[in-house]
Design a protein around this motif. Structure first.
Motif, PDB file in Angstrom:
ATOM      1  N   VAL A  28      46.088  28.798  -4.071  1.00 18.63           N
ATOM      2  CA  VAL A  28      46.016  29.862  -5.071  1.00 18.63           C
ATOM      3  C   VAL A  28      45.249  29.373  -6.293  1.00 18.63           C
ATOM      4  CG1 VAL A  28      47.406  31.215  -6.690  1.00 18.63           C
ATOM      5  CG2 VAL A  28      48.062  31.101  -4.293  1.00 18.63           C
ATOM      6  N   ASP A  29      45.492  28.144  -6.711  1.00 19.20           N
ATOM      7  CA  ASP A  29      44.802  27.596  -7.878  1.00 19.20           C
ATOM      8  C   ASP A  29      43.304  27.463  -7.635  1.00 19.20           C
ATOM      9  OD1 ASP A  29      45.175  26.321 -10.598  1.00 19.20           O
ATOM     10  OD2 ASP A  29      44.094  24.724  -9.524  1.00 19.20           O
ATOM     11  N   VAL A  30      42.918  26.950  -6.485  1.00 18.21           N
ATOM     12  CA  VAL A  30      41.490  26.759  -6.209  1.00 18.21           C
ATOM     13  C   VAL A  30      40.785  28.104  -6.038  1.00 18.21           C
ATOM     14  CG1 VAL A  30      41.548  26.501  -3.692  1.00 18.21           C
ATOM     15  CG2 VAL A  30      39.866  25.261  -4.982  1.00 18.21           C
ATOM     16  N   ILE A  31      41.453  29.096  -5.506  1.00 24.50           N
ATOM     17  CA  ILE A  31      40.836  30.411  -5.338  1.00 24.50           C
ATOM     18  C   ILE A  31      40.743  31.141  -6.678  1.00 24.50           C
ATOM     19  CG2 ILE A  31      41.205  32.704  -4.324  1.00 24.50           C
ATOM     20  CD1 ILE A  31      42.256  31.206  -1.829  1.00 24.50           C
ATOM     21  N   ARG A  32      41.743  31.012  -7.525  1.00 27.29           N
ATOM     22  CA  ARG A  32      41.722  31.707  -8.808  1.00 27.29           C
ATOM     23  C   ARG A  32      40.695  31.131  -9.773  1.00 27.29           C
ATOM     24  NH1 ARG A  32      47.331  32.123 -11.451  1.00 27.29           N
ATOM     25  NH2 ARG A  32      46.440  33.808 -12.645  1.00 27.29           N
ATOM     26  N   HIS A  33      40.577  29.811  -9.824  1.00 29.61           N
ATOM     27  CA  HIS A  33      39.714  29.193 -10.826  1.00 29.61           C
ATOM     28  C   HIS A  33      38.296  28.941 -10.328  1.00 29.61           C
ATOM     29  CE1 HIS A  33      42.960  28.842 -13.638  1.00 29.61           C
ATOM     30  NE2 HIS A  33      43.708  28.313 -12.685  1.00 29.61           N
ATOM     31  N   ARG A  34      38.143  28.556  -9.089  1.00 25.04           N
ATOM     32  CA  ARG A  34      36.835  28.300  -8.464  1.00 25.04           C
ATOM     33  C   ARG A  34      35.975  27.302  -9.230  1.00 25.04           C
ATOM     34  NH1 ARG A  34      34.710  32.113  -4.358  1.00 25.04           N
ATOM     35  NH2 ARG A  34      36.447  33.462  -3.873  1.00 25.04           N
ATOM     36  N   ARG A  35      36.512  26.660 -10.219  1.00 27.87           N
ATOM     37  CA  ARG A  35      35.775  25.598 -10.926  1.00 27.87           C
ATOM     38  C   ARG A  35      36.431  24.278 -10.542  1.00 27.87           C
ATOM     39  NH1 ARG A  35      34.620  26.648 -17.035  1.00 27.87           N
ATOM     40  NH2 ARG A  35      33.940  24.530 -16.609  1.00 27.87           N
ATOM     41  N   THR A  36      35.801  23.585  -9.627  1.00 29.00           N
ATOM     42  CA  THR A  36      36.370  22.335  -9.135  1.00 29.00           C
ATOM     43  C   THR A  36      35.355  21.213  -9.280  1.00 29.00           C
ATOM     44  OG1 THR A  36      35.588  22.756  -6.896  1.00 29.00           O
ATOM     45  CG2 THR A  36      37.795  23.533  -7.429  1.00 29.00           C
ATOM     46  N   ASN A  37      35.831  20.004  -9.191  1.00 28.12           N
ATOM     47  CA  ASN A  37      34.943  18.846  -9.108  1.00 28.12           C
ATOM     48  C   ASN A  37      34.511  18.720  -7.660  1.00 28.12           C
ATOM     49  OD1 ASN A  37      35.264  18.183 -11.809  1.00 28.12           O
ATOM     50  ND2 ASN A  37      37.083  16.974 -11.399  1.00 28.12           N
ATOM     51  N   GLY A  38      33.312  19.120  -7.361  1.00 31.16           N
ATOM     52  CA  GLY A  38      32.835  19.123  -5.986  1.00 31.16           C
ATOM     53  C   GLY A  38      32.765  20.540  -5.453  1.00 31.16           C
ATOM     54  N   PRO A  39      32.292  20.683  -4.224  1.00 31.09           N
ATOM     55  CA  PRO A  39      32.161  22.013  -3.634  1.00 31.09           C
ATOM     56  C   PRO A  39      33.510  22.704  -3.450  1.00 31.09           C
ATOM     57  CG  PRO A  39      30.892  20.402  -2.400  1.00 31.09           C
ATOM     58  CD  PRO A  39      31.723  19.640  -3.386  1.00 31.09           C
ATOM     59  N   PHE A  40      33.513  23.979  -3.742  1.00 31.80           N
ATOM     60  CA  PHE A  40      34.714  24.812  -3.658  1.00 31.80           C
ATOM     61  C   PHE A  40      35.292  24.813  -2.239  1.00 31.80           C
ATOM     62  CE2 PHE A  40      35.875  29.188  -2.421  1.00 31.80           C
ATOM     63  CZ  PHE A  40      37.057  29.322  -3.130  1.00 31.80           C
ATOM     64  N   ILE A  41      34.444  25.016  -1.242  1.00 38.15           N
ATOM     65  CA  ILE A  41      34.910  25.121   0.143  1.00 38.15           C
ATOM     66  C   ILE A  41      35.438  23.782   0.654  1.00 38.15           C
ATOM     67  CG2 ILE A  41      32.696  24.721   1.270  1.00 38.15           C
ATOM     68  CD1 ILE A  41      35.099  27.458   2.281  1.00 38.15           C
ATOM     69  N   MET A  42      34.882  22.677   0.142  1.00 40.31           N
ATOM     70  CA  MET A  42      35.355  21.361   0.552  1.00 40.31           C
ATOM     71  C   MET A  42      36.821  21.175   0.164  1.00 40.31           C
ATOM     72  SD  MET A  42      34.232  17.600  -0.825  1.00 40.31           S
ATOM     73  CE  MET A  42      34.992  17.891  -2.399  1.00 40.31           C
ATOM     74  N   TRP A  43      37.194  21.622  -1.033  1.00 39.04           N
ATOM     75  CA  TRP A  43      38.573  21.465  -1.475  1.00 39.04           C
ATOM     76  C   TRP A  43      39.530  22.335  -0.667  1.00 39.04           C
ATOM     77  CZ3 TRP A  43      40.272  17.411  -3.508  1.00 39.04           C
ATOM     78  CH2 TRP A  43      39.469  16.637  -4.329  1.00 39.04           C
ATOM     79  N   ILE A  44      39.070  23.485  -0.232  1.00 40.44           N
ATOM     80  CA  ILE A  44      39.932  24.318   0.618  1.00 40.44           C
ATOM     81  C   ILE A  44      40.202  23.601   1.935  1.00 40.44           C
ATOM     82  CG2 ILE A  44      40.012  26.464   1.947  1.00 40.44           C
ATOM     83  CD1 ILE A  44      38.771  27.856  -0.401  1.00 40.44           C
ATOM     84  N   PHE A  45      39.167  23.013   2.532  1.00 44.07           N
ATOM     85  CA  PHE A  45      39.361  22.268   3.777  1.00 44.07           C
ATOM     86  C   PHE A  45      40.258  21.053   3.567  1.00 44.07           C
ATOM     87  CE2 PHE A  45      35.360  24.305   5.388  1.00 44.07           C
ATOM     88  CZ  PHE A  45      35.980  24.984   6.417  1.00 44.07           C
ATOM     89  N   ILE A  46      40.084  20.344   2.472  1.00 45.38           N
ATOM     90  CA  ILE A  46      40.922  19.173   2.197  1.00 45.38           C
ATOM     91  C   ILE A  46      42.380  19.584   2.028  1.00 45.38           C
ATOM     92  CG2 ILE A  46      41.440  17.405   0.462  1.00 45.38           C
ATOM     93  CD1 ILE A  46      38.423  17.084   0.084  1.00 45.38           C
TER      94      ILE A  46
END
Length: 66
Positions: A28-46
């Motif tokens: 939920v956090d990664v989808i709401r903010h979409r500002r991550t260190n690194g690619p967005f989709i990579m963090w979802i997979f991790i």
């Protein structure tokens, strides 16, 4: 399947519930903010494939500090 009957599920259930709650909160956090260190989709997979460790890694390294 007698191996599954010998597993102490009452001891493992809190860890399993914690894993799912942490994974849902991280997703939920990664989808709401979409500002991550690194690619967005990579963090979802991790988060999804890394289970408990993936969610913890996201909260330590993945969130971009504002």
């Amino acid at each position: 399947m007698p191996e599954l009957a010998s597993i102490p599920w009452n001891l493992l259930m809190p860890l399993i519930v914690l894993q799912f709650i942490l994974m849902i909160v991280a997703l939920v956090d990664v989808i709401r903010h979409r500002r991550t260190n690194g690619p967005f989709i990579m963090w979802i997979f991790i988060i999804v494939l890394g289970n408990l460790i993936g969610s913890i890694l996201y909260f330590i390294f993945g969130r971009r500090q504002v």
